[in-house]
Scaffold this motif. Structure first.
Motif, PDB file in Angstrom:
ATOM      1  N   VAL A 131      53.041  45.647   0.114  1.00 35.49           N
ATOM      2  CA  VAL A 131      52.555  45.082   1.296  1.00 35.49           C
ATOM      3  C   VAL A 131      53.049  45.492   2.528  1.00 35.49           C
ATOM      4  N   LEU A 132      52.312  45.584   3.674  1.00 36.40           N
ATOM      5  CA  LEU A 132      52.723  45.651   4.922  1.00 36.40           C
ATOM      6  C   LEU A 132      53.215  44.356   5.355  1.00 36.40           C
ATOM      7  N   LEU A 133      54.511  44.356   5.760  1.00 37.62           N
ATOM      8  CA  LEU A 133      55.151  43.097   6.392  1.00 37.62           C
ATOM      9  C   LEU A 133      54.773  42.865   7.709  1.00 37.62           C
ATOM     10  N   PRO A 134      54.691  41.661   8.148  1.00 40.68           N
ATOM     11  CA  PRO A 134      54.340  41.391   9.744  1.00 40.68           C
ATOM     12  C   PRO A 134      55.653  41.507  10.469  1.00 40.68           C
ATOM     13  N   VAL A 135      55.974  42.774  10.667  1.00 42.22           N
ATOM     14  CA  VAL A 135      57.290  42.702  11.433  1.00 42.22           C
ATOM     15  C   VAL A 135      56.709  43.636  12.563  1.00 42.22           C
ATOM     16  N   ASN A 136      57.078  43.155  13.842  1.00 41.95           N
ATOM     17  CA  ASN A 136      56.637  43.850  15.034  1.00 41.95           C
ATOM     18  C   ASN A 136      57.806  44.487  15.809  1.00 41.95           C
ATOM     19  N   GLY A 137      57.468  45.607  16.318  1.00 37.08           N
ATOM     20  CA  GLY A 137      58.467  46.023  17.142  1.00 37.08           C
ATOM     21  C   GLY A 137      59.814  46.761  16.483  1.00 37.08           C
ATOM     22  N   TYR A 138      59.729  47.221  15.200  1.00 34.53           N
ATOM     23  CA  TYR A 138      60.687  47.691  14.263  1.00 34.53           C
ATOM     24  C   TYR A 138      60.745  48.998  14.642  1.00 34.53           C
ATOM     25  N   LEU A 139      61.967  49.661  15.197  1.00 35.41           N
ATOM     26  CA  LEU A 139      62.145  50.747  15.985  1.00 35.41           C
ATOM     27  C   LEU A 139      63.438  51.442  15.133  1.00 35.41           C
ATOM     28  N   PRO A 140      63.287  52.149  14.119  1.00 36.54           N
ATOM     29  CA  PRO A 140      64.628  52.937  13.628  1.00 36.54           C
ATOM     30  C   PRO A 140      65.034  53.816  14.561  1.00 36.54           C
ATOM     31  N   PRO A 141      66.252  54.314  14.469  1.00 37.12           N
ATOM     32  CA  PRO A 141      66.845  55.379  15.437  1.00 37.12           C
ATOM     33  C   PRO A 141      66.194  56.621  15.270  1.00 37.12           C
ATOM     34  N   GLN A 142      65.596  56.900  13.920  1.00 34.26           N
ATOM     35  CA  GLN A 142      64.879  58.224  13.765  1.00 34.26           C
ATOM     36  C   GLN A 142      63.410  57.905  13.623  1.00 34.26           C
ATOM     37  N   GLY A 143      62.917  57.092  14.469  1.00 33.30           N
ATOM     38  CA  GLY A 143      61.550  56.558  14.329  1.00 33.30           C
ATOM     39  C   GLY A 143      60.751  57.659  14.545  1.00 33.30           C
ATOM     40  N   SER A 144      59.336  57.436  14.479  1.00 28.84           N
ATOM     41  CA  SER A 144      58.315  58.526  14.750  1.00 28.84           C
ATOM     42  C   SER A 144      58.426  58.770  16.259  1.00 28.84           C
ATOM     43  N   ALA A 145      59.189  59.949  16.587  1.00 31.93           N
ATOM     44  CA  ALA A 145      59.025  60.089  18.004  1.00 31.93           C
ATOM     45  C   ALA A 145      59.301  59.254  18.888  1.00 31.93           C
ATOM     46  N   TYR A 147      58.623  55.996  18.614  1.00 34.09           N
ATOM     47  CA  TYR A 147      57.430  54.942  18.372  1.00 34.09           C
ATOM     48  C   TYR A 147      58.078  53.994  17.341  1.00 34.09           C
ATOM     49  N   PRO A 148      57.593  52.476  17.614  1.00 36.11           N
ATOM     50  CA  PRO A 148      57.814  51.683  16.466  1.00 36.11           C
ATOM     51  C   PRO A 148      57.065  52.121  15.220  1.00 36.11           C
ATOM     52  N   MET A 149      57.723  51.767  13.931  1.00 34.24           N
ATOM     53  CA  MET A 149      57.215  52.158  12.718  1.00 34.24           C
ATOM     54  C   MET A 149      56.594  50.682  11.929  1.00 34.24           C
ATOM     55  N   LEU A 150      56.158  50.713  10.745  1.00 36.21           N
ATOM     56  CA  LEU A 150      55.821  49.554  10.156  1.00 36.21           C
ATOM     57  C   LEU A 150      56.744  49.574   8.996  1.00 36.21           C
ATOM     58  N   LEU A 151      57.202  48.326   8.537  1.00 34.29           N
ATOM     59  CA  LEU A 151      57.804  48.082   7.203  1.00 34.29           C
ATOM     60  C   LEU A 151      56.956  47.737   6.035  1.00 34.29           C
ATOM     61  N   MET A 152      57.144  48.231   4.989  1.00 30.88           N
ATOM     62  CA  MET A 152      56.469  47.923   3.668  1.00 30.88           C
ATOM     63  C   MET A 152      57.329  47.618   2.666  1.00 30.88           C
ATOM     64  N   ALA A 153      57.053  46.585   1.665  1.00 30.28           N
ATOM     65  CA  ALA A 153      57.883  46.233   0.869  1.00 30.28           C
ATOM     66  C   ALA A 153      57.167  45.749  -0.748  1.00 30.28           C
ATOM     67  N   ALA A 154      57.792  46.356  -1.663  1.00 23.69           N
ATOM     68  CA  ALA A 154      57.277  45.680  -3.222  1.00 23.69           C
ATOM     69  C   ALA A 154      58.093  45.028  -3.794  1.00 23.69           C
ATOM     70  N   ASP A 155      57.926  44.101  -4.525  1.00 28.90           N
ATOM     71  CA  ASP A 155      58.806  43.270  -5.383  1.00 28.90           C
ATOM     72  C   ASP A 155      58.624  44.144  -6.804  1.00 28.90           C
ATOM     73  N   TYR A 156      60.015  44.573  -7.402  1.00 26.17           N
ATOM     74  CA  TYR A 156      60.221  45.122  -8.701  1.00 26.17           C
ATOM     75  C   TYR A 156      59.759  44.287  -9.847  1.00 26.17           C
ATOM     76  N   VAL A 157      60.363  43.081  -9.631  1.00 24.64           N
ATOM     77  CA  VAL A 157      60.364  41.976 -10.923  1.00 24.64           C
ATOM     78  C   VAL A 157      59.336  41.133 -11.060  1.00 24.64           C
ATOM     79  N   ALA A 158      58.815  40.263 -10.071  1.00 24.24           N
ATOM     80  CA  ALA A 158      57.729  39.491 -10.142  1.00 24.24           C
ATOM     81  C   ALA A 158      56.365  40.045  -9.955  1.00 24.24           C
ATOM     82  N   GLN A 159      56.345  41.421  -9.385  1.00 22.35           N
ATOM     83  CA  GLN A 159      55.138  42.076  -9.130  1.00 22.35           C
ATOM     84  C   GLN A 159      54.240  41.358  -8.104  1.00 22.35           C
TER      85      GLN A 159
END
Length: 201
Positions: A131-145, A147-159
């Motif tokens: 799923v796309l996480l509702p995180v705004n303004g996420y800006l890793p140091p090696q971001g896309s030139a 620009y803020p990027m999007l965070l996604m996550a998946a749970d391994y156990v409970a699906q």
């Protein structure tokens, strides 16, 4: 097909993996290949390397961060095979969630073809249960030139998708354990504020 450690490959096989990596990511998104091998670098193999994934444990959270994920030949279902193998290996190691970032299709100034590529990438991960996480303004140091990027996550156990109440913990864990940025850093506190969540307690 099987998943093996990159460290177990021959120099020729590693050169093939490096080419898969270079073909899969634009230069501004790449780290040095040698740097990747210092993390958990895994290769989908048949009679030759087919795909490549690099992961980093996020401290003691029980989660892993997916730094890179790519396959050599598109349209063969190799991405799904790589994901399935990763899930099995990470679950066996006791990890419960995988987190990663993707480039934003809504980023200002990108051309339509790049926008389509980014939408397809997100759709691929969603098909696999992320799923796309509702995180705004996420800006890793090696971001896309820069620009803020999007965070996604998946749970391994409970699906099931990552719970919204984990949002602060996920954000802080990625900044801290992936990029070495403390929770008190203005970049982190700004991301949490823009996302409408309180710092992880």
């Amino acid at each position: 097909m099987r998943l093996v450690a990159a460290s177990s490959l021959t120099p020729e096989e590693l050169a093939h993996v490096q080419q898969i990596y270079f073909d899969g990511f634009e230069p501004h998104l790449r780290a040095s290949f040698d740097d990747l091998l210092a993390d958990t670098a895994l290769v989908l193999m048949d009679d030759k390397p087919l795909g490549f994934a690099v992961l980093r444990t996020l401290g003691d959270t029980g989660w892993v961060y997916l730094r890179y994920f790519t396959v050599g030949e598109k349209g063969r279902g190799l991405g799904e095979h790589l994901w399935t193998h990763l899930r099995a290996v990470m679950t066996a190691a006791g990890h419960t969630r995988i987190i990663y970032d993707v480039e934003d299709p809504a980023q200002h100034g990108i051309d339509p073809s790049e926008e389509r590529v980014r939408h397809r990438r997100i759709a691929f991960y969603r098909r696999l249960g992320a799923v796309l996480l509702p995180v705004n303004g996420y800006l890793p140091p090696q971001g896309s030139a820069g620009y803020p990027m999007l965070l996604m996550a998946a749970d391994y156990v409970a699906q099931t998708p990552a719970a919204a109440d984990d949002l602060a913990r996920i954000t802080v864990a990625v900044y801290e354990h992936r990029y070495g940025i403390a929770a008190s850093d203005p970049v982190v506190t700004r991301t949490l504020r823009l996302s409408g969540v309180s710092p992880a307690g």
